[in-house]
Structures are given as C-alpha cells and as structure tokens.
Design an enzyme around this catalytic site. Structure first.
Site, mmCIF file in Angstrom:
data_model
loop_
_atom_site.group_PDB
_atom_site.id
_atom_site.type_symbol
_atom_site.label_atom_id
_atom_site.label_comp_id
_atom_site.label_asym_id
_atom_site.label_seq_id
_atom_site.Cartn_x
_atom_site.Cartn_y
_atom_site.Cartn_z
ATOM 1 N N GLY A 26 -9.109 32.056 -37.431
ATOM 2 C CA GLY A 26 -7.835 32.674 -37.821
ATOM 3 C C GLY A 26 -8.048 33.737 -38.871
ATOM 4 N N ASN A 27 -6.991 34.103 -39.570
ATOM 5 C CA ASN A 27 -7.114 35.061 -40.677
ATOM 6 C C ASN A 27 -6.019 34.783 -41.706
ATOM 7 O OD1 ASN A 27 -4.719 36.850 -40.017
ATOM 8 N ND2 ASN A 27 -5.878 37.011 -38.114
#
Ligand code: C5P
Length: 212
Positions: A26-27
């Site tokens: 993810g981020n």
C-alpha cells in the site's frame, strides 16, 4: 451552486495490492485531498461518484455516492463503468504502480532469508480513461514529484490527456500525505499557477473554481 447538473467521478485514497490473505502493498495516502474535493464539488451542486480506496474517512452528503474498492484493478473497473456518464473526472487516488503477479491464496510462511515477490504493472486509470475522453469531458490529475517537478508534471498532463494537473510539492514540510494543508501548483497547457500553502479544503475550492 455552479456545478449544478454536473456528474463527477473522483478517485481518492490509496490502493491495497494483496500479497496473500493477510498482507498487502500500500502507500501512505489518507484520502483527505480527494474527500475534500468530493465535498466541495457536492456543495457546489454536482453529483459525485467517489471511488475510494481504503481510508479511515467518513463522508456523508446527499450528492455523494461512495464506491469502496481495494485494489488498483478494482478501482479501474469501477471507474471504467462510470466514466462515460461523467462530465468531469478528478484522479486524486494514489494508485499502486505495481501489484503482485501471483497473490497467494494462503498465508505465506516465513522460510528462507530472502523472499522475492514478482510484481506486474497496474493499469494507469487516468491514462486509460484519457484515451476515451470525449470533447465535452474534463480530466484533472495530480502529481507528486520529488525532482524536476514542473517538467515531470507537464509530461504527465500530456501523456494522460489531462486538462489540468495539480502538482503537490513535498518541499513544504506541512504539505502532502496525512497533513491537513497542501501546497500545490495548478498546471494547464496554457498556464502554471503556484498557490500558497493552504488547507486541503481551500485547495479543493480552488480546484472547483477551475471547473465552473
Ligand atoms: O504517474 P503518476 O502516478 O505520478 O500520476 C499521478 C496521476 O495519475 C494521479 O492523478 C493519479 O490519480 C493517476 N493515476 C491513476 N492510475 C494509476 C496511477 C496514477 O489514475 N495506476
């Protein structure tokens, strides 16, 4: 109420790309900027379809329909089915560039000292929909650059067939991921307009003004 009668597609938040049933890539995107834009557009009378990756945010407005997705591929599919009916699309999501090629159906065990995960490119939603953009449709994208900011953003404006690109600066310590403030430059083919540091809500209002 100057976006009255317009339908908008807005993407927001990060995407989660599954490695196995309990892990993902993810981020740090929180979705705050996209949600602020969705709210500002709805308050201007637009009907908003907010395609959102996983966030902790709540939004409730009679003119906002929220469509929750997890991965970049899910976000692409949701957007592709909506885009043709939208007057304006704002691509605010931080879509993962790559996704695991073979996500595991079972939890990956800790075995060797090293583990390699093969990744494949996700579809670029804004670029794909840019290819089918009609003359009456307006596209707005975002760019987060760490170097050669202006030429990189202008290159994306061109490549993704955008009408505007909003360049986020990471140079300012209160701007970007997680903050309530942002420092942006609005770029079109004709103009480069740097804005001062302001709240994401105020940035959203500046973006809405472009669309009147
Ligand atoms: O290429 P880059 O990720 O910097 O481009 C940012 C712009 O492209 C943003 O508007 C983002 O929402 C959009 N984008 C997208 N799909 C992707 C990657 C980026 O819509 N897979």
């Amino acid at each position: 109420m100057s976006l009255q009668g317009k339908t908008l597609l807005i993407t927001a938040g990060p995407t989660y790309e599954k490695i196995d049933p309990v892990r993902f890539i993810g981020n740090f995107s929180t979705g705050k900027m996209g949600y602020a834009i969705a709210e500002a557009c709805a308050e201007s009378g637009a009907f908003v379809k907010l395609v959102s990756g996983p966030t902790n945010l709540n939004i409730s407005h009679k003119n906002i329909e929220r469509i929750d997705v997890m991965s970049g591929e899910e976000m692409y599919q949701a957007c592709a089915s909506i885009h043709a009916h939208c007057d304006i699309s704002i691509f605010c999501a931080a879509v993962a560039d790559y996704t695991p090629k073979h996500p595991s159906a079972t939890k990956t065990k800790r075995q060797n000292d090293e583990l390699t995960i093969e990744l494949v490119k996700n579809k670029d939603i804004s670029a794909e929909l840019g290819k089918v953009k009609k003359a009456h449709q307006v596209h707005v994208g975002f760019a987060l650059e760490t170097n050669d900011e202006l030429p990189n953003a202008q290159g994306k404006l061109e490549r993704k067939n955008l009408d505007y690109i909003i360049l986020n600066s990471l140079q300012d310590k209160n701007a970007g991921f997680g903050f309530d403030t942002n420092k942006v430059t609005i770029i079109s083919k004709k103009q480069v307009s740097p804005l001062p540091l302001m709240s994401k809500k105020e940035v959203a209002k500046e973006i809405v003004k472009l669309l009147f």
